[in-house]
Design a protein around this motif. Structure first.
Motif, PDB file in Angstrom:
ATOM      1  N   ALA A 109       0.829  -1.200   0.000  1.00 26.98           N
ATOM      2  CA  ALA A 109       0.000   0.000   0.000  1.00 26.98           C
ATOM      3  C   ALA A 109       0.861   1.247   0.000  1.00 26.98           C
ATOM      4  O   ALA A 109       2.040   1.217   0.355  1.00 26.98           O
ATOM      5  CB  ALA A 109      -0.925  -0.009   1.229  1.00 26.98           C
ATOM      6  N   ALA A 110       0.261   2.340  -0.399  1.00 28.63           N
ATOM      7  CA  ALA A 110       1.012   3.577  -0.497  1.00 28.63           C
ATOM      8  C   ALA A 110       1.633   3.943   0.825  1.00 28.63           C
ATOM      9  O   ALA A 110       1.012   3.872   1.881  1.00 28.63           O
ATOM     10  CB  ALA A 110       0.084   4.697  -0.974  1.00 28.63           C
ATOM     11  N   GLY A 111       2.896   4.339   0.783  1.00 33.93           N
ATOM     12  CA  GLY A 111       3.587   4.759   1.980  1.00 33.93           C
ATOM     13  C   GLY A 111       4.071   3.627   2.850  1.00 33.93           C
ATOM     14  O   GLY A 111       4.646   3.849   3.907  1.00 33.93           O
ATOM     15  N   GLU A 112       3.874   2.362   2.447  1.00 34.20           N
ATOM     16  CA  GLU A 112       4.242   1.235   3.279  1.00 34.20           C
ATOM     17  C   GLU A 112       5.350   0.396   2.662  1.00 34.20           C
ATOM     18  O   GLU A 112       5.657  -0.681   3.132  1.00 34.20           O
ATOM     19  CB  GLU A 112       3.018   0.336   3.534  1.00 34.20           C
ATOM     20  CG  GLU A 112       1.893   1.062   4.276  1.00 34.20           C
ATOM     21  CD  GLU A 112       0.670   0.183   4.465  1.00 34.20           C
ATOM     22  OE1 GLU A 112       0.717  -0.978   4.007  1.00 34.20           O
ATOM     23  OE2 GLU A 112      -0.311   0.645   5.055  1.00 34.20           O
TER      24      GLU A 112
ATOM     25  N   SER B 230      -6.557  12.400  -5.798  1.00 36.87           N
ATOM     26  CA  SER B 230      -5.617  11.400  -5.296  1.00 36.87           C
ATOM     27  C   SER B 230      -6.066  10.961  -3.911  1.00 36.87           C
ATOM     28  O   SER B 230      -6.759  11.694  -3.206  1.00 36.87           O
ATOM     29  CB  SER B 230      -4.189  11.965  -5.239  1.00 36.87           C
ATOM     30  OG  SER B 230      -4.112  13.072  -4.344  1.00 36.87           O
ATOM     31  N   GLY B 231      -5.655   9.762  -3.528  1.00 30.28           N
ATOM     32  CA  GLY B 231      -6.042   9.234  -2.225  1.00 30.28           C
ATOM     33  C   GLY B 231      -6.283   7.745  -2.305  1.00 30.28           C
ATOM     34  O   GLY B 231      -5.702   7.048  -3.148  1.00 30.28           O
TER      35      GLY B 231
ATOM     36  N   ALA C 288      -3.503   6.865  -9.545  1.00 34.67           N
ATOM     37  CA  ALA C 288      -2.983   5.642  -8.938  1.00 34.67           C
ATOM     38  C   ALA C 288      -2.670   5.901  -7.471  1.00 34.67           C
ATOM     39  O   ALA C 288      -1.961   6.859  -7.135  1.00 34.67           O
ATOM     40  CB  ALA C 288      -1.726   5.179  -9.675  1.00 34.67           C
ATOM     41  N   GLU C 289      -3.198   5.068  -6.603  1.00 32.79           N
ATOM     42  CA  GLU C 289      -3.052   5.295  -5.158  1.00 32.79           C
ATOM     43  C   GLU C 289      -1.599   5.305  -4.717  1.00 32.79           C
ATOM     44  O   GLU C 289      -1.181   6.148  -3.931  1.00 32.79           O
ATOM     45  CB  GLU C 289      -3.834   4.225  -4.397  1.00 32.79           C
ATOM     46  CG  GLU C 289      -3.749   4.363  -2.888  1.00 32.79           C
ATOM     47  CD  GLU C 289      -4.615   3.352  -2.151  1.00 32.79           C
ATOM     48  OE1 GLU C 289      -4.291   3.028  -1.002  1.00 32.79           O
ATOM     49  OE2 GLU C 289      -5.610   2.875  -2.738  1.00 32.79           O
TER      50      GLU C 289
ATOM     51  N   GLN D  74      -2.979   1.172 -11.653  1.00 31.37           N
ATOM     52  CA  GLN D  74      -2.067   1.267 -10.517  1.00 31.37           C
ATOM     53  C   GLN D  74      -0.622   0.982 -10.906  1.00 31.37           C
ATOM     54  O   GLN D  74       0.298   1.290 -10.140  1.00 31.37           O
ATOM     55  CB  GLN D  74      -2.498   0.271  -9.426  1.00 31.37           C
ATOM     56  CG  GLN D  74      -3.920   0.437  -8.934  1.00 31.37           C
ATOM     57  CD  GLN D  74      -4.155   1.719  -8.161  1.00 31.37           C
ATOM     58  OE1 GLN D  74      -3.212   2.349  -7.694  1.00 31.37           O
ATOM     59  NE2 GLN D  74      -5.413   2.129  -8.024  1.00 31.37           N
ATOM     60  N   ASP D  75      -0.417   0.405 -12.093  1.00 29.52           N
ATOM     61  CA  ASP D  75       0.923  -0.062 -12.453  1.00 29.52           C
ATOM     62  C   ASP D  75       1.668   0.872 -13.397  1.00 29.52           C
ATOM     63  O   ASP D  75       2.791   0.580 -13.797  1.00 29.52           O
ATOM     64  CB  ASP D  75       0.828  -1.449 -13.099  1.00 29.52           C
ATOM     65  CG  ASP D  75      -0.040  -1.452 -14.363  1.00 29.52           C
ATOM     66  OD1 ASP D  75      -0.794  -0.479 -14.564  1.00 29.52           O
ATOM     67  OD2 ASP D  75       0.040  -2.426 -15.128  1.00 29.52           O
ATOM     68  N   SER D  76       1.066   1.993 -13.771  1.00 31.92           N
ATOM     69  CA  SER D  76       1.718   2.895 -14.717  1.00 31.92           C
ATOM     70  C   SER D  76       1.295   4.319 -14.392  1.00 31.92           C
ATOM     71  O   SER D  76       0.191   4.741 -14.736  1.00 31.92           O
ATOM     72  CB  SER D  76       1.338   2.526 -16.159  1.00 31.92           C
ATOM     73  OG  SER D  76       2.007   3.361 -17.083  1.00 31.92           O
TER      74      SER D  76
END
Length: 318
Positions: A49-52, A231-232, A203-204, A177-179
């Protein structure tokens, strides 16, 4: 000390100015109404996940709320009449202008894509090149898709019958999410090329190139509200968009299987047109020939019947 040495010393002592990333709604750049942000780190597409992912901190991205999503729909609906009513030629000019502006910021986007996706600078630069080419590709299609998707129809009786494509309306787009850039452009450009307006969920895990693209859109003659960038957390933003009664269609490219199923159920309440990722999209190559299936995905067909001969000169549309 020479002037050059003094300059280098001053540069080393100077504090950098960190960029504040914002949403893009109605041609303006607001912060999220909730004031929330989340951390974006390097190489986020390859992590969880984002930021992790344990990468280096890049920026705090705005975390859009349900109200931000509703505001974006209002802006998109307001812009729809003018954008759909513009000539196809004019829309093509504006999409080409977007490509021009993106080309002028090539180095910035190459750096952002490299950091976001954890790829080499050369590979990131190639993706930016492809994104620029993709804008040009769709710019060329704006005044041609009507000939491909419409035309005269043979009918029995003293009539001639013409079908022509028209934009569906407000389209919610879940960016892949991949590009971070090329995939985003590949799903956004065909939506607006055909006269629709868009509410995009970036993309998250890697939203920064998308938020920077908003700055390009804002300086490319694109009317405010035609594209709105959020975004979010994808699931949090997508849920109200799927259920919104004034959203006419939704592209589920950026949703996983579980979320996509939930959104399809919510979208059924007002009979939204739903674009589901094709089976081949599970291993997407965003550099491949895009074809025209996304151009026609959010078009409706208007058919006009016109009598000939002795039946008079009045016609009817269905």
């Amino acid at each position: 000390m020479s002037e050059r040495d003094r300059t280098e010393t001053r540069d080393r002592q100077r504090l950098g100015v960190f960029k504040t990333y914002k949403l893009y709604i109605g041609g303006k750049f607001p912060r999220s109404e909730s004031g929330r942000v989340y951390q974006v780190t390097t190489g986020s597409t390859a992590s969880g996940a984002a930021g992790e992912g344990g990468g280096e901190w890049l920026a705090n991205a705005p975390r859009a709320s349900r109200k931000d999503a509703r505001d974006a729909v209002v802006a998109a609906r307001k812009a729809f009449g003018g954008w759909s009513g513009a000539t196809a030629y004019n829309r093509g000019q504006i999409l080409y202008r977007i490509a021009e502006m993106l080309q002028g910021r090539h180095e910035q986007f190459a750096a952002e894509v490299a950091e976001a996706e954890g790829v080499s600078r050369a590979r990131a630069a190639a993706q930016v090149d492809a994104a620029i080419d993709r804008w040009v590709w769709y710019a060329g299609w704006t005044d041609k898709i009507a000939q491909v998707a419409g035309g005269g129809n043979p009918v029995a009786g003293p009539f001639f019958n013409l079908s022509s494509p028209e934009p569906t309306g407000v389209v919610a787009v879940l960016a892949p999410q991949d590009s971070a850039l090329l995939g985003l452009v590949s799903v956004l450009a065909p939506v607006i090329a055909t006269g629709n307006t868009a509410v995009v969920v970036a993309a998250e895990r890697c939203p920064l190139p998308a938020l920077s693209l908003s700055e390009v859109l804002a300086t490319s003659d694109l009317p405010g509200g035609v594209v709105n960038m959020l975004s979010g957390r994808t699931a949090e933003i997508a849920a109200p968009l799927a259920a919104h009664q004034d959203v006419n269609a939704i592209d589920l490219t950026g949703a996983d299987a579980g979320l996509a199923q939930e959104l399809e159920v919510a979208a059924a309440d007002n009979l939204k047109r739903v674009l589901r990722p094709r089976p081949a999209d599970t291993a997407r190559d965003w550099t491949a020939d895009p074809g025209i299936h996304r151009l026609t995905a959010f078009l409706e067909t208007k058919t006009v019947w016109h009598p000939t001969g002795s039946l008079g000169a009045s016609g009817s549309a269905y």
